[in-house]
Design an enzyme around this catalytic site. Structure first.
Site, PDB file in Angstrom:
ATOM      1  N   MET A  81     -77.238  64.822 -65.474  1.00  0.00           N
ATOM      2  CA  MET A  81     -76.981  65.715 -65.763  1.00  0.00           C
ATOM      3  C   MET A  81     -77.621  66.876 -67.315  1.00  0.00           C
ATOM      4  SD  MET A  81     -73.587  65.361 -62.965  1.00  0.00           S
ATOM      5  CE  MET A  81     -73.907  66.961 -62.292  1.00  0.00           C
ATOM      6  N   HIS A  82     -77.025  67.221 -67.237  1.00  0.00           N
ATOM      7  CA  HIS A  82     -76.722  68.683 -67.674  1.00  0.00           C
ATOM      8  C   HIS A  82     -77.535  68.986 -68.797  1.00  0.00           C
ATOM      9  CE1 HIS A  82     -72.658  68.598 -66.002  1.00  0.00           C
ATOM     10  NE2 HIS A  82     -72.497  67.423 -65.741  1.00  0.00           N
ATOM     11  N   ASP A 240     -77.340  62.270 -60.641  1.00  0.00           N
ATOM     12  CA  ASP A 240     -76.696  60.821 -60.569  1.00  0.00           C
ATOM     13  C   ASP A 240     -75.881  60.128 -60.180  1.00  0.00           C
ATOM     14  OD1 ASP A 240     -75.877  61.353 -63.032  1.00  0.00           O
ATOM     15  OD2 ASP A 240     -76.369  59.956 -64.369  1.00  0.00           O
TER      16      ASP A 240
END
Length: 387
Positions: A81-82, A240
């Site tokens: 992520m991110h 995820d």
């Protein structure tokens, strides 16, 4: 029989699996790639490395399974992520991706708190302002690399970049968008009020979909290099942790999972948006349509073990390569010879700061309590116990 392919764009590497319609795994492949730390607090990867690993692992599972490509009925993606991926109008990546474990953006986080305000952030994004989220990374590029920001035409996250390479379509799904700090978790759409206050043009952000929505099809060029069939559907997929939760059955109220990847996560399903009043936990959109989850994150879990392997365990890496074994097995065997508690040696795994429950980008890792008694086996075990 019909088959499906799953591709996970992880921090350590990309793993691809091929399963039948009952979920039985027929083939898998993993390819690792580097993580770059050019300065303290920085963590970056090259999106091209993700793409090469995707092509190689997809081709490998197709060859291993010997499945007719026409029987592959769909492809899904999950991913770290991110991470910020920025492209120009010609869809060229402008700089390395700034990852979730990068904590250079403390100044930008303070700017977001002052500019947007905690009340709006809590009501809209439902999350604290943390260095790992995407919005501070965007502002960091704007502040420190204005010539790159001026060329930016598209902002994506890691798995969405890989989906773009697979299909030619630019999109994002809600479970990953929820981790940008620019997404209205309750409305499941981009937060116009946050974008306005931060002066981020909404045109830089892609359309969003639910995880189960088809977002594109495999292009002829990709089919040629992977062994897939052109036109094979590719769905939104998910972050995820959201995908891991679905796979573990965390899809109903009262179900909770604990997982260890590069980071460590405790996650609980929620039928509605719930926000920790002290903002110690994250509230994100789930890959289950119209559902949410609450999550606490420890930034360095398996990542701490990998750091030890790569930094300290050169002997084990060489031995494993020579013998065709796994260096982690060799390290685990050493750890088993040390007693529980590592005879007082404690490892604090804050290699990239920390999030939960103490959000502190400046937290540092250390071995505490070293004595003449301690051996290599104690070091290995204390890393495992520290996580």
């Amino acid at each position: 029989m019909s088959y499906l392919i799953g591709i996970d764009i992880g921090t350590t590497g990309t793993k691809t699996i091929l399963v039948d319609e009952r979920g039985n795994q027929l083939a898998s492949a993993l390819e690792e790639y580097p993580l770059y730390t050019p300065h303290p607090k920085w963590a970056e990867q090259e999106p091209e490395d993700w793409w090469k690993a995707t092509v190689n692992t997809v081709r490998e599972v197709m060859e291993k399974s010997e499945i007719n490509k026409a029987d592959i009925k769909g492809i899904g993606l999950s991913g770290q992520m991110h991470g910020l991926v920025i492209m120009d109008k010609k869809h060229q990546v402008l700089r390395p991706s700034i990852l979730w474990c990068d904590v250079r953006t403390s100044g930008q986080c303070e700017y977001i708190r002052e500019t947007v305000g905690t009340e709006i952030l809590t009501q809209s994004t439902c999350n604290p302002v943390l260095e790992g989220f995407t919005a501070p990374k965007i502002i960091w590029v704007r502040d420190n690399e204005p010539e790159i920001y001026e060329q930016t035409a598209n902002i994506l996250l890691p798995k969405d970049y890989v989906r773009f390479r697979l299909t030619g379509e630019i999109s994002m799904e809600v479970s990953d968008a929820a981790g940008t700090l620019l997404f209205d978790i309750k409305q499941r759409e981009w937060s116009q009020v946050v974008l306005d206050k931060l002066d981020i043009h909404p045109g830089l952000l892609p359309s969003t979909y639910e995880s189960i929505d088809v977002c594109g099809q495999i292009t002829p060029n990709v089919a040629e290099i992977t062994g897939l069939l052109a036109g094979t559907p590719v769905v939104g997929g998910g972050a995820d942790n959201a995908c891991s939760a679905v796979g573990n059955g965390i899809v109903k109220e009262g179900r909770v999972s604990a997982s260890l990847g590069t980071s460590g996560v405790v996650l609980a399903h929620s039928d509605q948006v719930r926000v920790d009043p002290d903002l110690r936990l994250h509230s994100f959109c789930h890959s289950v349509p119209d559902k949410c989850y609450i999550m606490g994150v420890m930034l360095s879990a398996g990542g701490a073990y990998r750091w030890f392997r790569d930094t300290v365990a050169q002997r084990e890496l060489s031995e494993a390569k020579a013998n065709g074994t796994d260096p982690y097995d060799l390290l685990g065997a050493q750890a088993a010879t040390a007693p529980v508690g590592s005879e007082g040696l404690i490892f604090l795994p804050y290699l990239a700061g920390e999030r939960t429950p103490h959000a502190d980008a400046n937290a540092k890792a250390n071995f505490f309590g070293l004595t003449l008694r301690h051996q290599r086996s104690h070091l290995v075990r204390s890393v495992m116990e520290g996580v």
